[in-house]
Structures are given as C-alpha cells and as structure tokens.
Design a protein around this motif. Structure first.
Motif, mmCIF file in Angstrom:
data_model
loop_
_atom_site.group_PDB
_atom_site.id
_atom_site.type_symbol
_atom_site.label_atom_id
_atom_site.label_comp_id
_atom_site.label_asym_id
_atom_site.label_seq_id
_atom_site.Cartn_x
_atom_site.Cartn_y
_atom_site.Cartn_z
ATOM 1 N N ILE A 1 0.862 -1.182 0.000
ATOM 2 C CA ILE A 1 0.000 0.000 0.000
ATOM 3 C C ILE A 1 0.895 1.228 0.000
ATOM 4 N N ASP A 2 0.575 2.210 -0.855
ATOM 5 C CA ASP A 2 1.468 3.361 -1.005
ATOM 6 C C ASP A 2 1.366 4.381 0.120
ATOM 7 N N HIS A 3 0.198 4.525 0.711
ATOM 8 C CA HIS A 3 0.077 5.540 1.756
ATOM 9 C C HIS A 3 0.114 4.887 3.138
ATOM 10 N N LYS A 4 0.486 5.674 4.112
ATOM 11 C CA LYS A 4 0.542 5.188 5.487
ATOM 12 C C LYS A 4 -0.547 5.846 6.312
ATOM 13 N N GLN A 5 -0.822 5.247 7.447
ATOM 14 C CA GLN A 5 -1.782 5.799 8.386
ATOM 15 C C GLN A 5 -1.085 6.154 9.697
ATOM 16 N N GLY A 6 -1.763 6.970 10.475
ATOM 17 C CA GLY A 6 -1.230 7.376 11.765
ATOM 18 C C GLY A 6 -2.343 7.918 12.638
ATOM 19 N N ILE A 7 -1.988 8.324 13.830
ATOM 20 C CA ILE A 7 -2.963 8.890 14.759
ATOM 21 C C ILE A 7 -3.281 10.317 14.330
ATOM 22 N N THR A 8 -4.557 10.597 14.155
ATOM 23 C CA THR A 8 -5.030 11.912 13.726
ATOM 24 C C THR A 8 -6.070 12.417 14.731
ATOM 25 N N PRO A 9 -6.578 13.634 14.552
ATOM 26 C CA PRO A 9 -7.634 14.102 15.462
ATOM 27 C C PRO A 9 -8.901 13.251 15.431
ATOM 28 N N PHE A 10 -9.028 12.370 14.418
ATOM 29 C CA PHE A 10 -10.239 11.573 14.257
ATOM 30 C C PHE A 10 -10.080 10.137 14.745
ATOM 31 N N THR A 11 -8.972 9.807 15.392
ATOM 32 C CA THR A 11 -8.714 8.414 15.750
ATOM 33 C C THR A 11 -9.605 7.922 16.889
ATOM 34 N N ASP A 12 -10.256 8.815 17.604
ATOM 35 C CA ASP A 12 -11.223 8.376 18.628
ATOM 36 C C ASP A 12 -12.656 8.438 18.107
ATOM 37 N N TRP A 13 -12.820 8.518 16.779
ATOM 38 C CA TRP A 13 -14.131 8.506 16.155
ATOM 39 C C TRP A 13 -14.381 7.138 15.531
ATOM 40 N N THR A 14 -15.636 6.720 15.503
ATOM 41 C CA THR A 14 -15.996 5.532 14.736
ATOM 42 C C THR A 14 -16.025 5.909 13.249
ATOM 43 N N SER A 15 -15.983 4.900 12.399
ATOM 44 C CA SER A 15 -16.060 5.172 10.957
ATOM 45 C C SER A 15 -17.402 5.800 10.600
ATOM 46 N N GLU A 16 -18.464 5.433 11.338
ATOM 47 C CA GLU A 16 -19.776 6.022 11.083
ATOM 48 C C GLU A 16 -19.790 7.509 11.432
ATOM 49 N N GLU A 17 -19.136 7.867 12.525
ATOM 50 C CA GLU A 17 -19.060 9.279 12.906
ATOM 51 C C GLU A 17 -18.273 10.072 11.890
ATOM 52 N N PHE A 18 -17.163 9.516 11.417
ATOM 53 C CA PHE A 18 -16.354 10.217 10.427
ATOM 54 C C PHE A 18 -17.106 10.338 9.107
ATOM 55 N N SER A 19 -17.826 9.293 8.728
ATOM 56 C CA SER A 19 -18.624 9.339 7.505
ATOM 57 C C SER A 19 -19.680 10.433 7.597
ATOM 58 N N GLY A 20 -20.306 10.578 8.770
ATOM 59 C CA GLY A 20 -21.271 11.645 8.965
ATOM 60 C C GLY A 20 -20.646 13.017 8.838
ATOM 61 N N PHE A 21 -19.424 13.151 9.360
ATOM 62 C CA PHE A 21 -18.705 14.421 9.299
ATOM 63 C C PHE A 21 -18.413 14.818 7.854
ATOM 64 N N ILE A 22 -17.887 13.902 7.062
ATOM 65 C CA ILE A 22 -17.514 14.264 5.695
ATOM 66 C C ILE A 22 -18.752 14.460 4.812
ATOM 67 N N ASN A 23 -19.814 13.741 5.106
ATOM 68 C CA ASN A 23 -21.014 13.880 4.278
ATOM 69 C C ASN A 23 -21.881 15.051 4.695
ATOM 70 N N ASP A 24 -21.571 15.675 5.842
ATOM 71 C CA ASP A 24 -22.272 16.893 6.244
ATOM 72 C C ASP A 24 -21.946 18.067 5.324
ATOM 73 N N ASN A 25 -20.843 17.951 4.557
ATOM 74 C CA ASN A 25 -20.411 19.068 3.720
ATOM 75 C C ASN A 25 -21.410 19.386 2.613
ATOM 76 N N LYS A 26 -22.036 18.352 2.039
ATOM 77 C CA LYS A 26 -23.035 18.556 0.983
ATOM 78 C C LYS A 26 -22.538 19.545 -0.070
#
Length: 328
Positions: free
Chosen positions: A70-95
C-alpha cells in the motif's frame, strides 16, 4: 572491520529491545496532543475503546505499507477516537454543490508543463486551516483559490475569512453555511460584495449574523476547468492553486502520508479542497492537495492523491479558479 560489524549488531539489538509504548501511553499522548477532553468517565471509556480499535487497524495497515503493498501510510489523527460512522457523517455533512455559472477554461494541450509544481514555494498558499465541526469545506476551498490568485496577480498573500462567506454568502447564493455550499457561489458572492481578511472576521465554526464591513478583495470572474486530469494539470501549472471537489471516504480518517489511492470512490463529490501542485513520489504521480482538517492531519494538513489513476475520487470533475482585484 569486525569491530564495526559488532557495533552495528549492538545498535540493532538496542533498537529491537526498545520497549513499545503501551496503548495507555498512546492514549494519553493522543489526548494531550489534540487537547481532547470528555464530559464523563463513560464517554472517556467509550472513546478509549474506539481509539484502541482504530490504533490496531492503523498498525495492520502500516504493516502492508512497509511491505510495499500500500502506497500511503496511516497514523494517529484528530479523528482516531471517532468511529467510521461518525467520520462518515462528518464528511457527508459538507453537501458540496456546484452550479455552472463561470466561464469555460479551454484546455490547450500544447503547453510544455513542468513535472513538479508546488505553489507553496512561491508563497501563494496560506497556512493550513481547520473547519472544525462545521460543513464549511466549500468556503475554505474558495478562499484558498482567491488567496492564491491575490498573491500571483497582486503580489501579496492575504489570509481571507471563511467565516465571512459562511455568514454572508447564504441562501441568496444557494449556500447553507455549516450545512454545505457551492464554491463557485462563493466566488459569485465575492464578486458582488468582496471579502474581508481572516483577522478582521475570524473563524468560529458556526453560522452567525453577517458582519462584513471592510472588503479587501473582489473576484472579477472565474473559470471552469475541463473535466480531465490533463486539463487540471495545465490549469494548476499555468494559473495557480485550483479549487476542486473530491469524494472523501472513511479511508481518509487516519491518513498520515504517501500517495493515496481509494478504490472505494464512486461519484459522490462531498468535499471541497485546493490543489496547490503535483509531482511524483516513488514513481507514483500525485496531486498535492491542501485540506481544511488542521495541520495535525495527513502530511501537515496536506493529501497526496493519486494522479492519472482514472480521475481518482473525481478530483478533476469539479475544478475552477477565479481572477481577483483589490478593493474597489
């Protein structure tokens, strides 16, 4: 020679014997770095369990990254204590929306373009900003493009106010403040009314009453870029930072660097960002994208999105840029 080999061996043994941080240590450092506070012990325990699960996924991902799979790496970000559902809600709130009101920018296909462009090196990109819990990405994409044009045409980089757009470029322009908006509608507003500087109209991550007083810059017109990556490359190389929309997915939650390709992207453009350059890393072409999730996400706030990979995440499907003038 044998002595040198022995020293190297001892060094490797020292590295291997260095104890790894416990998950509790990682959790404490995460809370300290990102200034996380929780209202109750129950909420803290819930967030710790989410963090622990995400941390395990990050480690598994990075094993594949360091193995070259895999070309990209992951790390601890401000969103690491969020569930994937919470993060999905955050990004889709942009509309993110787009109404075609600008002029067409025609792709010439005869320009000799550089293989590497980074408008940060020309002082045409302001600091990375953070939209917080507000679906205002459209305003950050718009101000970034206007800031770049101001530097290139007027000679001065000015950090502009996203809050000005959130409060003032509202229903009359088809925008909904923290509930999404249209980057080009923001250009329309700045053409009609101008925009203030960041320090005069600071960001508060929520919509309020329009308080604009002293417009600093105006947009004169703006252009749409043809919907292909070669046209986008030409626009970035010849015109400066370009406002684009992409499909942000949950796979970006813990992105920490490298060239990112997302095979889950479809046609759901939901996030406004700014292309500030392009290049090649480890033989992988990429777009250099300024995000609005703070400098502690990604590569100091930036994303390297795979380029020439079938318009990955629709990066070339909603591109535009303005021209600007000083206050009238």
């Amino acid at each position: 020679m044998k002595k040198n080999i022995w020293i190297v061996f001892l060094s490797l043994m020292s590295v291997e014997s260095t104890p790894k941080k416990s998950i509790q240590q990682e959790w404490y450092e995460f809370q300290t770095k990102f200034r996380k506070t929780y209202m109750t012990y129950e909420d803290s325990d819930k967030r710790f369990n989410i963090f622990r699960e995400n941390f395990g996924k990050i480690q598994l991902h990075n094993q594949l990254h360091f193995a070259g799979r895999i070309d990209h790496k992951q790390g601890i970000t401000p969103f690491t204590d969020w569930t994937s559902e919470e993060f999905s809600g955050f990004i889709n709130d942009n509309k993110l929306k787009l109404k075609k009101r600008g002029e067409k920018h025609y792709f010439k296909n005869n320009s000799i373009l550089p293989e590497f462009v980074d408008w940060r090196l020309q002082g045409a990109v302001s600091e990375v900003k953070d939209q917080g819990h507000c679906g205002s990405c459209w305003s950050f994409s718009a101000t970034g493009a206007i800031e770049g044009q101001a530097k290139l045409s007027l000679g001065k980089l000015i950090s502009l106010s996203e809050q000005n757009l959130i409060d003032c470029a509202t229903e009359d322009y088809g925008n909904l403040g923290c509930n999404g908006g249209d980057t080009n509608a923001a250009f329309d507003y700045v053409r009609d009314n101008g925009i203030e500087e960041e320090y005069e109209y600071p960001y508060v991550a929520k919509q309020g009453k329009c308080l604009q007083k002293n417009a600093k810059l105006y947009v004169t017109r703006y252009y749409f870029v043809e919907k292909n990556e070669e046209a986008l490359k030409e626009a970035v190389a010849l015109n400066g930072p370009i406002s684009v929309g992409i499909e942000a997915t949950v796979n970006l939650q813990n992105y920490a660097g490298g060239v990112y390709f997302d095979d889950t992207c479809t046609y759901n453009i939901n996030h406004g960002v700014l292309v500030v350059g392009y290049g090649i890393e480890n033989e992988r072409p990429y777009w250099l994208i300024k995000n609005s999730w703070g400098s502690s996400w990604g590569e100091q706030g930036y994303l390297k999105l795979a380029r020439n990979q079938y318009n990955n995440c629709q990066v070339a499907s909603m591109a535009s840029f303005p021209l600007v003038k000083n206050e009238s």
